[in-house]
Motif scaffolding. Structure first.
Motif, PDB file in Angstrom:
ATOM      1  N   UNK A 113     112.317  14.676  99.917  1.00  0.00           N
ATOM      2  CA  UNK A 113     110.923  14.275  99.722  1.00  0.00           C
ATOM      3  C   UNK A 113     110.035  15.502  99.849  1.00  0.00           C
ATOM      4  N   UNK A 114     109.097  15.680  98.930  1.00  0.00           N
ATOM      5  CA  UNK A 114     108.185  16.812  99.054  1.00  0.00           C
ATOM      6  C   UNK A 114     107.367  16.691 100.336  1.00  0.00           C
ATOM      7  N   UNK A 115     106.889  17.835 100.828  1.00  0.00           N
ATOM      8  CA  UNK A 115     106.167  17.831 102.110  1.00  0.00           C
ATOM      9  C   UNK A 115     104.776  17.210 102.020  1.00  0.00           C
ATOM     10  N   UNK A 116     104.108  17.423 100.883  1.00  0.00           N
ATOM     11  CA  UNK A 116     102.698  17.018 100.818  1.00  0.00           C
ATOM     12  C   UNK A 116     102.549  15.495 100.835  1.00  0.00           C
ATOM     13  N   UNK A 117     101.714  14.998 101.745  1.00  0.00           N
ATOM     14  CA  UNK A 117     101.489  13.557 101.875  1.00  0.00           C
ATOM     15  C   UNK A 117     100.107  13.207 101.317  1.00  0.00           C
ATOM     16  N   UNK A 118     100.112  12.371 100.280  1.00  0.00           N
ATOM     17  CA  UNK A 118      98.850  11.891  99.703  1.00  0.00           C
ATOM     18  C   UNK A 118      98.572  10.508 100.301  1.00  0.00           C
ATOM     19  N   UNK A 119      97.575  10.440 101.171  1.00  0.00           N
ATOM     20  CA  UNK A 119      97.279   9.187 101.870  1.00  0.00           C
ATOM     21  C   UNK A 119      96.284   8.332 101.080  1.00  0.00           C
ATOM     22  N   UNK A 120      96.198   7.067 101.473  1.00  0.00           N
ATOM     23  CA  UNK A 120      95.183   6.192 100.864  1.00  0.00           C
ATOM     24  C   UNK A 120      93.785   6.755 101.110  1.00  0.00           C
ATOM     25  N   UNK A 121      93.611   7.366 102.266  1.00  0.00           N
ATOM     26  CA  UNK A 121      92.289   7.918 102.601  1.00  0.00           C
ATOM     27  C   UNK A 121      91.923   9.044 101.637  1.00  0.00           C
ATOM     28  N   UNK A 122      92.883   9.877 101.298  1.00  0.00           N
ATOM     29  CA  UNK A 122      92.584  10.954 100.344  1.00  0.00           C
ATOM     30  C   UNK A 122      92.290  10.376  98.958  1.00  0.00           C
ATOM     31  N   UNK A 123      93.032   9.322  98.589  1.00  0.00           N
ATOM     32  CA  UNK A 123      92.780   8.679  97.281  1.00  0.00           C
ATOM     33  C   UNK A 123      91.367   8.110  97.204  1.00  0.00           C
ATOM     34  N   UNK A 124      90.861   7.672  98.356  1.00  0.00           N
ATOM     35  CA  UNK A 124      89.486   7.130  98.400  1.00  0.00           C
ATOM     36  C   UNK A 124      88.465   8.175  97.957  1.00  0.00           C
TER      37      UNK A 124
END
Ligand code: UT7
Length: 331
Positions: A15-26
């Motif tokens: 799994x790639x390291x970068x985490x795209x959270x729901x908060x960032x999508x907001x």
């Protein structure tokens, strides 16, 4: 001599390291954590950010994880299949490059594409080569860099997908373990509901197609959702029936991770309780060809020799199906 079946003998993941959270999508589109969580079950997904890195970057690492954990010499591998909807590039196979990079110098390799059912179909292909006696070690890797084909301005799709890779090794078994049965389906009626319009042979890339954002995934979510719910449940029910399996005899449901509500509907139809349903959609989103391999790698420690696993998937095309597999080892 006992019949040869095809068993999974090792698994791996990346799994790639970068985490795209729901908060960032907001901050990117008009959405919110509450909507995404309640409609899909997804909280975060992984995104491959490394420059010039495609799907093979993740496939190679998932395979290396498997080889290391299973203490397997790559030179013994006969065939490498990369199940993917996002190959590194057109024409030159991602699997061929992956095989060379992991040192599978005696293998041949090719890609397999059936959208979100790629891994399930790949299990059928891998198992058939083993059951026929033609090959002894087939490495199946499900890998997708969905972020390369997602429009991060389209809130209907960008919240769903993530990047990742999961791998499984298939080998002959003479104890009756491994793949027992499968029921695989497809229907071209689905082509209009989940697709990338441009970049293929019907509509090659042009300035126009780029301007019109036709190189991104387009999905009619509601239609796909309805088909997914009914078809995944249908095939799961059928595979139980024709193998005379009661719900109590099923140890694990291994469902494609597209939407928590689709997974729960499938589990409900066949009467499987939540604790027997493999789930990691909240952490990875829908990784397309990688979901089933990632589930196996995440749940490997909990699996016991002889466990009855029911795999089910549904995806673009449409493609869908269910597979019954007996787990072959204790970790
Ligand atoms: O793995 C391959 C197969 N793929 C699938 O199985 C995916 C199947 N589809 C789904 O999982 C769901 O259809 C989605 C998660 C894609 C969408 O959920 P839904 O409950 O079907 O929502 P919807 O598309 O019917 O949209 C409901 C409302 C709409 O607003 P209006 O028209 O009611 O005013 C959408 O515009 O929600 C709106 N909406 C959003 N709102 C906030 C759509 N996307 C978003 C969003 N945030 N990200």
């Amino acid at each position: 001599m006992a019949k040869t079946t095809a068993a999974i003998t090792a698994v791996g993941k990346y799994l790639p390291e970068y985490i795209l959270t729901n908060q960032e999508l907001e901050t990117m589109v008009d959405t919110n954590d509450e909507w995404i969580t309640s409609r899909t079950g997804i909280k975060e997904r992984r995104i491959l950010k490394e420059e010039n890195a495609g799907t093979s970057y993740m496939a190679i690492r998932a395979a290396e994880d498997l080889l290391k954990k299973g203490d397997i010499n790559p030179e013994e591998i006969d065939l490498v299949i990369v199940a993917t909807a996002t190959p590194d590039m057109l024409v030159a196979s991602t699997a061929v490059y992956t095989a060379t990079k992991i040192g599978a110098i005696n293998a041949f390799a090719y890609d397999l594409q059936a959208a979100c059912s790629s891994f399930l179909y790949g299990m059928s292909t891998a198992a058939s080569y083993i059951e026929s006696g033609r090959y002894k070690k087939v490495l199946l890797i499900g890998a997708d860099k969905m972020s390369s084909i997602i429009d991060y301005k389209d809130r209907a799709t960008c919240i769903i997908f993530g990047d990742g890779a999961g791998a499984a090794l298939f080998e002959p078994n003479h104890e009756g373990l491994g793949l027992q049965d499968e029921y695989l389906r497809s229907d071209g009626i689905g082509r209009d509901f989940l697709k990338i319009n441009a970049g293929g042979s019907i509509l090659p890339s042009s300035e126009e197609t780029i301007k019109n954002r036709q190189h991104f995934v387009h999905q009619e979510g509601k239609t796909v959702f309805k088909f997914a719910v009914s078809k995944m449940a249908d095939v799961s029910e059928k595979i139980l029936e024709r193998n005379n399996l009661t719900k109590d005899e099923v140890n694990w449901l291994v469902p494609h991770q597209a939407n928590k509500r689709i997974i729960e509907a499938t589990a409900n139809r066949i009467g499987i309780s939540n604790d027997k349903v493999m789930m990691n959609i909240h952490r990875y989103g829908n990784t397309t060809s990688a979901t089933l391999g990632l589930l196996l790698a995440d749940y490997e420690k909990e699996l016991k020799k002889g466990d009855n696993l029911i795999f089910a998937a549904f995806g673009g095309g449409f493609t869908w199906g269910a597979t019954y597999l007996k787990w072959a080892y204790n970790r």
